[in-house]
Design a protein around this motif. Structure first.
Motif, PDB file in Angstrom:
ATOM      1  N   LEU A 168       0.836  -1.198   0.000  1.00  0.00           N
ATOM      2  CA  LEU A 168       0.000   0.000   0.000  1.00  0.00           C
ATOM      3  C   LEU A 168       0.874   1.253   0.000  1.00  0.00           C
ATOM      4  O   LEU A 168       0.621   2.216  -0.725  1.00  0.00           O
ATOM      5  CB  LEU A 168      -0.915  -0.008   1.224  1.00  0.00           C
ATOM      6  CG  LEU A 168      -1.873   1.172   1.334  1.00  0.00           C
ATOM      7  CD1 LEU A 168      -2.849   1.143   0.172  1.00  0.00           C
ATOM      8  CD2 LEU A 168      -2.620   1.147   2.641  1.00  0.00           C
ATOM      9  N   LEU A 169       1.936   1.204   0.803  1.00  0.00           N
ATOM     10  CA  LEU A 169       2.838   2.356   0.867  1.00  0.00           C
ATOM     11  C   LEU A 169       3.481   2.609  -0.491  1.00  0.00           C
ATOM     12  O   LEU A 169       3.589   3.757  -0.931  1.00  0.00           O
ATOM     13  CB  LEU A 169       3.928   2.115   1.924  1.00  0.00           C
ATOM     14  CG  LEU A 169       3.443   2.162   3.364  1.00  0.00           C
ATOM     15  CD1 LEU A 169       4.552   1.741   4.314  1.00  0.00           C
ATOM     16  CD2 LEU A 169       2.984   3.571   3.695  1.00  0.00           C
ATOM     17  N   VAL A 170       3.871   1.529  -1.178  1.00  0.00           N
ATOM     18  CA  VAL A 170       4.483   1.719  -2.493  1.00  0.00           C
ATOM     19  C   VAL A 170       3.459   2.288  -3.479  1.00  0.00           C
ATOM     20  O   VAL A 170       3.780   3.159  -4.292  1.00  0.00           O
ATOM     21  CB  VAL A 170       5.076   0.399  -3.018  1.00  0.00           C
ATOM     22  CG1 VAL A 170       5.676   0.605  -4.398  1.00  0.00           C
ATOM     23  CG2 VAL A 170       6.134  -0.112  -2.068  1.00  0.00           C
ATOM     24  N   THR A 171       2.201   1.812  -3.374  1.00  0.00           N
ATOM     25  CA  THR A 171       1.151   2.366  -4.237  1.00  0.00           C
ATOM     26  C   THR A 171       1.017   3.864  -4.019  1.00  0.00           C
ATOM     27  O   THR A 171       0.959   4.646  -4.971  1.00  0.00           O
ATOM     28  CB  THR A 171      -0.207   1.703  -3.922  1.00  0.00           C
ATOM     29  OG1 THR A 171      -0.019   0.298  -3.871  1.00  0.00           O
ATOM     30  CG2 THR A 171      -1.226   2.036  -4.967  1.00  0.00           C
ATOM     31  N   LEU A 172       0.993   4.257  -2.754  1.00  0.00           N
ATOM     32  CA  LEU A 172       0.861   5.687  -2.457  1.00  0.00           C
ATOM     33  C   LEU A 172       2.108   6.444  -2.891  1.00  0.00           C
ATOM     34  O   LEU A 172       2.030   7.588  -3.344  1.00  0.00           O
ATOM     35  CB  LEU A 172       0.612   5.888  -0.958  1.00  0.00           C
ATOM     36  CG  LEU A 172      -0.742   5.385  -0.488  1.00  0.00           C
ATOM     37  CD1 LEU A 172      -0.878   5.567   1.009  1.00  0.00           C
ATOM     38  CD2 LEU A 172      -1.860   6.109  -1.204  1.00  0.00           C
ATOM     39  N   LEU A 173       3.240   5.768  -2.764  1.00  0.00           N
ATOM     40  CA  LEU A 173       4.487   6.384  -3.224  1.00  0.00           C
ATOM     41  C   LEU A 173       4.374   6.706  -4.708  1.00  0.00           C
ATOM     42  O   LEU A 173       4.706   7.802  -5.158  1.00  0.00           O
ATOM     43  CB  LEU A 173       5.646   5.417  -2.962  1.00  0.00           C
ATOM     44  CG  LEU A 173       7.035   5.866  -3.427  1.00  0.00           C
ATOM     45  CD1 LEU A 173       7.499   7.027  -2.587  1.00  0.00           C
ATOM     46  CD2 LEU A 173       8.027   4.720  -3.305  1.00  0.00           C
ATOM     47  N   ASN A 174       3.867   5.732  -5.477  1.00  0.00           N
ATOM     48  CA  ASN A 174       3.618   5.957  -6.897  1.00  0.00           C
ATOM     49  C   ASN A 174       2.721   7.158  -7.097  1.00  0.00           C
ATOM     50  O   ASN A 174       2.952   8.000  -7.956  1.00  0.00           O
ATOM     51  CB  ASN A 174       2.921   4.733  -7.494  1.00  0.00           C
ATOM     52  CG  ASN A 174       3.917   3.789  -8.122  1.00  0.00           C
ATOM     53  OD1 ASN A 174       5.105   4.083  -8.139  1.00  0.00           O
ATOM     54  ND2 ASN A 174       3.446   2.678  -8.626  1.00  0.00           N
ATOM     55  N   ASN A 175       1.659   7.198  -6.295  1.00  0.00           N
ATOM     56  CA  ASN A 175       0.688   8.277  -6.384  1.00  0.00           C
ATOM     57  C   ASN A 175       1.373   9.644  -6.287  1.00  0.00           C
ATOM     58  O   ASN A 175       1.187  10.516  -7.126  1.00  0.00           O
ATOM     59  CB  ASN A 175      -0.332   8.096  -5.257  1.00  0.00           C
ATOM     60  CG  ASN A 175      -1.437   9.107  -5.299  1.00  0.00           C
ATOM     61  OD1 ASN A 175      -1.935   9.411  -6.367  1.00  0.00           O
ATOM     62  ND2 ASN A 175      -1.794   9.644  -4.161  1.00  0.00           N
ATOM     63  N   TYR A 176       2.187   9.796  -5.253  1.00  0.00           N
ATOM     64  CA  TYR A 176       2.796  11.109  -5.036  1.00  0.00           C
ATOM     65  C   TYR A 176       3.974  11.373  -5.968  1.00  0.00           C
ATOM     66  O   TYR A 176       4.198  12.515  -6.379  1.00  0.00           O
ATOM     67  CB  TYR A 176       3.227  11.252  -3.579  1.00  0.00           C
ATOM     68  CG  TYR A 176       2.035  11.430  -2.673  1.00  0.00           C
ATOM     69  CD1 TYR A 176       1.223  12.545  -2.814  1.00  0.00           C
ATOM     70  CD2 TYR A 176       1.699  10.491  -1.725  1.00  0.00           C
ATOM     71  CE1 TYR A 176       0.107  12.706  -2.022  1.00  0.00           C
ATOM     72  CE2 TYR A 176       0.581  10.652  -0.925  1.00  0.00           C
ATOM     73  CZ  TYR A 176      -0.205  11.765  -1.072  1.00  0.00           C
ATOM     74  OH  TYR A 176      -1.308  11.935  -0.297  1.00  0.00           O
ATOM     75  N   ALA A 219       9.723  -2.481   6.245  1.00  0.00           N
ATOM     76  CA  ALA A 219       8.599  -1.695   5.752  1.00  0.00           C
ATOM     77  C   ALA A 219       8.796  -0.212   6.022  1.00  0.00           C
ATOM     78  O   ALA A 219       8.122   0.639   5.442  1.00  0.00           O
ATOM     79  CB  ALA A 219       7.304  -2.179   6.398  1.00  0.00           C
ATOM     80  N   VAL A 220       9.725   0.082   6.905  1.00  0.00           N
ATOM     81  CA  VAL A 220      10.024   1.482   7.197  1.00  0.00           C
ATOM     82  C   VAL A 220      10.562   2.186   5.944  1.00  0.00           C
ATOM     83  O   VAL A 220      10.329   3.377   5.736  1.00  0.00           O
ATOM     84  CB  VAL A 220      11.051   1.568   8.345  1.00  0.00           C
ATOM     85  CG1 VAL A 220      11.470   2.997   8.588  1.00  0.00           C
ATOM     86  CG2 VAL A 220      10.476   0.949   9.595  1.00  0.00           C
ATOM     87  N   VAL A 221      11.267   1.426   5.094  1.00  0.00           N
ATOM     88  CA  VAL A 221      11.889   2.048   3.915  1.00  0.00           C
ATOM     89  C   VAL A 221      10.852   2.711   3.006  1.00  0.00           C
ATOM     90  O   VAL A 221      10.970   3.902   2.718  1.00  0.00           O
ATOM     91  CB  VAL A 221      12.733   1.014   3.142  1.00  0.00           C
ATOM     92  CG1 VAL A 221      13.328   1.640   1.890  1.00  0.00           C
ATOM     93  CG2 VAL A 221      13.826   0.463   4.045  1.00  0.00           C
ATOM     94  N   PRO A 222       9.808   1.976   2.556  1.00  0.00           N
ATOM     95  CA  PRO A 222       8.814   2.680   1.733  1.00  0.00           C
ATOM     96  C   PRO A 222       8.121   3.791   2.497  1.00  0.00           C
ATOM     97  O   PRO A 222       7.749   4.808   1.901  1.00  0.00           O
ATOM     98  CB  PRO A 222       7.823   1.576   1.341  1.00  0.00           C
ATOM     99  CG  PRO A 222       8.075   0.457   2.254  1.00  0.00           C
ATOM    100  CD  PRO A 222       9.505   0.539   2.654  1.00  0.00           C
ATOM    101  N   LEU A 223       7.965   3.607   3.802  1.00  0.00           N
ATOM    102  CA  LEU A 223       7.318   4.656   4.601  1.00  0.00           C
ATOM    103  C   LEU A 223       8.128   5.941   4.527  1.00  0.00           C
ATOM    104  O   LEU A 223       7.593   7.033   4.301  1.00  0.00           O
ATOM    105  CB  LEU A 223       7.182   4.188   6.050  1.00  0.00           C
ATOM    106  CG  LEU A 223       6.390   5.118   6.959  1.00  0.00           C
ATOM    107  CD1 LEU A 223       4.937   5.137   6.518  1.00  0.00           C
ATOM    108  CD2 LEU A 223       6.502   4.692   8.413  1.00  0.00           C
TER     109      LEU A 223
END
Lengths: 231, 492
Positions: free
Chosen positions: B149-157, B212-216
């Motif tokens: 999910l974090l990577v998806t949002l990363l893509n988003n931004y 998981a902290v990394v994508p965060l």
């Protein structure tokens, strides 16, 4: 209240606004006149921090409007339909603006009371969205929203345009009342010379972005302006 | 405050005139979302079986992980094409006493609940439930999904940032695109093992959940990047993607030879070229030229005729369908002006549209001629469908044009733009695409397919011969309906 220093806006090499110095003191009501393209609206937008000036600064109560949003607390403004949230109903919009200024529902109703004549029964309780009102009625909504917070500074761009003659006169009386009773500082642009002279005690003529005349209103002002604009 | 703004956003959606006006459209849209949603959901639940069958004996989660990076790159690509930037919504708030920070947060947060961000979850969560949880335990599985999910949002931004740069620093955006395409190409040529990298990256989270902290951190970084960029540029004229363009495209001297008709065609060409929505329709039409690759060269399609006729109609007719389905709504902004002009008769109005569409249709036919390499039959069928498009389908479109009463805003893009899309559009496409097949059918069933093709071409030919009468007929219909049209266009 407002101080403008060396304010410039340049679009593609054309200087649209070029003001070296303009000061508006508290309680003063200033009318801005000038032909199309004189830079009135651009100037307003820079005062309201809606356009980034190419050079210079606008100080509101001594603070640059770009650096702090404090001016928003005591400035009411309406330039065009872009200021309205057009998918709200009038009541929702007034309530939203009222909430921002900490007004209760009762306060909002009370503040709108002076507008009853101007609204002419066509604005409130219409059960329709702002975007579905006519241009003139949208303008009334915008002006009322701008004045809702009893701002110390009121900025209106061509408030008389698009209004019917009765509404123009009612608005004029309303603005005069605000000036006299609440000592509101006003900055109003208009193409209607007689109205603006009626409302404002000081007239500034803008041409090609520069102040060409700055005068106090007297009984001769209308004539002077008409001579000036007769080409 | 953020909540009030979001509630406004919700109202804006609910009360948008397009959304309110067309019930049918909403139902269709809802069904589409449901359809794709359930496909994704089914895929999510069935994926472990599918993958297990495709790669027997291998670790399902590993295979899934190995595909993820590639999926996210594709995701970026589609976002670039389709995701709109939430921009101008802040304009009415700028002069009000609302802190700039809040407005910027609002713009950024409101991009989160979009189809792009939510649909992937429909696959991720069921897959987590069926495959990841049994193997790694609930806690790790949840961290894993959170990572995705974090990577998806990363893509988003990421995309928001780079797409926004497009107007001011196009090189940034270009470099970003080149980097992504480059990555894919490197993988294609086997230089880089995206699969292996992907498997290691996402596998690592399963082993060491704290990763998981990394994508965060990356997400927070891109969010802040967007935040500070937007905060420094909250001016409407800087936010807006399209600037006031300098006028492009001069007079088309060639068209002047055709008098009034040429003027009208030139006017319409300028309309197409100078508006975002019409331009994107033109681009889409070009994409449709490649539609043939889906069908041609595949045995089951090549043996029959029905599918080929359908493809033929689409190949040469798509530009016409795409643009024609909204006629004359494109001109809704100045429709009253057109009606009151001295030299524009309804007949001329439609003749100009006819002569604008015919060359485009012929051009599409010529451009798709190379499909002939898949068999001469294709050329034959496409020639017949070309005739049919020019002789019959044009008038089908003209017939339905008088029902397009909805005003169009040309400055918005065409993807996901449902303005002006109503039930009539779906009704209209049916005869345009299904009728030729119905005409062919009796011949095909009686074993003389080529006679059916000839019938199609012949009908088109008849239409071309009688085009003056047909145009007059279209014009008459237009005259009968013009008040309704004009009234519809006046409503914004």
């Amino acid at each position: 209240m407002l101080t403008i220093h060396n304010l410039q806006k340049i679009y593609n090499g054309t200087t649209v606004v070029n003001l070296t110095e303009l000061t508006i003191t508290a309680g003063e009501s200033v009318g801005l006149v000038g032909n199309n393209g004189a830079g009135k609206t651009t100037l307003f937008r820079m005062i309201l921090d809606l356009i980034r000036p190419s050079k210079g600064e606008v100080l509101s109560k001594g603070t640059n409007v770009m650096q702090s949003g404090d001016w928003k607390n005591y400035t009411g403004s309406y330039l065009d339909e872009g200021f309205l949230i057009d998918y709200l109903t009038t009541e929702e919009y007034f309530k939203f603006i009222g909430d921002l200024h900490g007004l209760s529902g009762g306060d909002v109703v009370e503040r709108l009371a002076p507008f009853t004549d101007l609204f002419n029964g066509e604005i409130l309780n219409q059960r329709k969205y702002i975007r579905d009102y006519s241009k003139g009625n949208q303008k009334k909504i915008g002006i009322a929203a701008a004045a809702l917070s009893n701002p110390e500074l009121l900025i209106l761009d061509e408030p008389f345009a698009n209004l019917d003659p009765s509404s123009q006169i009612r608005l004029k009386n309303l603005l005069k009342k605000f000036r006299e009773e609440k000592q509101m500082t006003m900055l109003i642009s208009s193409h209607d010379l007689s109205h603006v002279i009626d409302v404002c005690e000081r007239i500034v003529i803008l041409e090609k972005g520069q102040v060409v005349q700055d005068m106090q209103t007297t009984e001769n002002t209308l004539q002077e302006l008409e001579t000036y604009f007769t080409v | 405050m953020l909540l009030t703004l979001l509630s406004h956003q919700w109202k804006a959606k609910l009360r948008s005139s397009i959304f309110q006006k067309s019930l049918v459209l909403n139902i269709i849209l809802g069904l589409l979302i449901l359809y794709f949603g359930s496909i994704f959901l089914l895929l999510g639940f069935g994926l472990h079986k599918i993958l297990g069958n495709m790669y027997p004996g291998q670790d399902v989660v590993g295979i899934f992980n190995s595909a993820l990076l590639f999926c996210f790159l594709i995701d970026l690509f589609f976002r670039f094409l389709m995701q709109e930037l939430p921009v101008l919504a802040v304009q009415p708030y700028l002069h009000l006493p609302i802190a700039k920070n809040k407005l910027v947060h609002y713009v950024l947060v409101k991009s989160v609940p979009s189809i792009f961000n939510l649909f992937p979850l429909l696959v991720f969560v069921p897959f987590m439930y069926t495959s990841v949880m049994p193997a790694y335990g609930a806690a790790v599985a949840i961290v894993w999904v959170a990572t995705l999910l974090l990577v998806t949002l990363l893509n988003n931004y990421l995309l928001m940032y780079f797409k926004r740069q497009m107007s001011t620093k196009p090189l940034y955006t270009l470099a970003f695109g080149v980097a992504i395409v480059g990555l894919m190409l490197l993988d294609y040529f086997g230089v880089l093992q995206l699969k292996a990298i992907s498997e290691t990256l996402f596998g690592a989270v399963l082993v060491n959940p704290w990763l998981a902290v990394v994508p965060l951190v990356l997400l927070a970084g891109t969010y802040l990047l967007n935040f500070y960029y937007l905060k420094a540029h909250t001016y409407p004229e800087e936010l807006e993607l399209r600037k006031t363009n300098t006028a492009t495209g001069g007079d088309i001297a060639f068209l002047n030879r055709f008098g009034e008709l040429g003027k009208l065609i030139e006017l319409e060409l300028k309309l197409i070229w100078r508006h975002k929505r019409t331009r994107s329709i033109a681009m889409m039409s070009v994409m449709f030229l490649f539609y043939g690759f889906l069908f041609y060269g595949k045995g089951k399609f090549m043996d029959g005729f029905g599918t080929l006729i359908f493809v033929g109609i689409i190949l040469s007719g798509m530009p016409m369908f795409n643009y024609g389905q909204f006629l004359p709504g494109w001109q809704s902004g100045h429709f009253d002006g057109l009606l009151t002009q001295k030299n524009i008769s309804p007949y001329q109005f439609y003749t100009a549209k006819y002569w604008m569409m015919v060359p485009v249709t012929v051009l599409a036919f010529i451009l798709t001629l190379p499909y002939g390499f898949f068999g001469y039959k294709i050329i034959l069928i496409n020639a017949a469908t070309l005739l049919y498009n020019v002789g019959v389908n044009v008038f089908v479109i003209f017939f339905f044009s008088v029902y397009n009463k909805e005003r169009l805003d040309l400055s918005k893009g065409a993807t996901f733009n449902w303005q002006g899309v109503g039930a009539s559009k779906f009704v209209m496409m049916l005869p345009a695409m299904a009728l030729p097949i119905l005409i062919y059918l009796p011949f095909g069933l009686t074993g003389i397919p080529y006679a059916g093709i000839a019938a199609l071409g012949g009908l088109g030919f008849l239409g071309i011969i009688f085009r003056k009468q047909l145009l007059q007929w279209s014009a008459n219909r237009f005259v009968a309906h013009k008040y309704k049209l004009a009234a519809g266009y006046r409503q914004s």
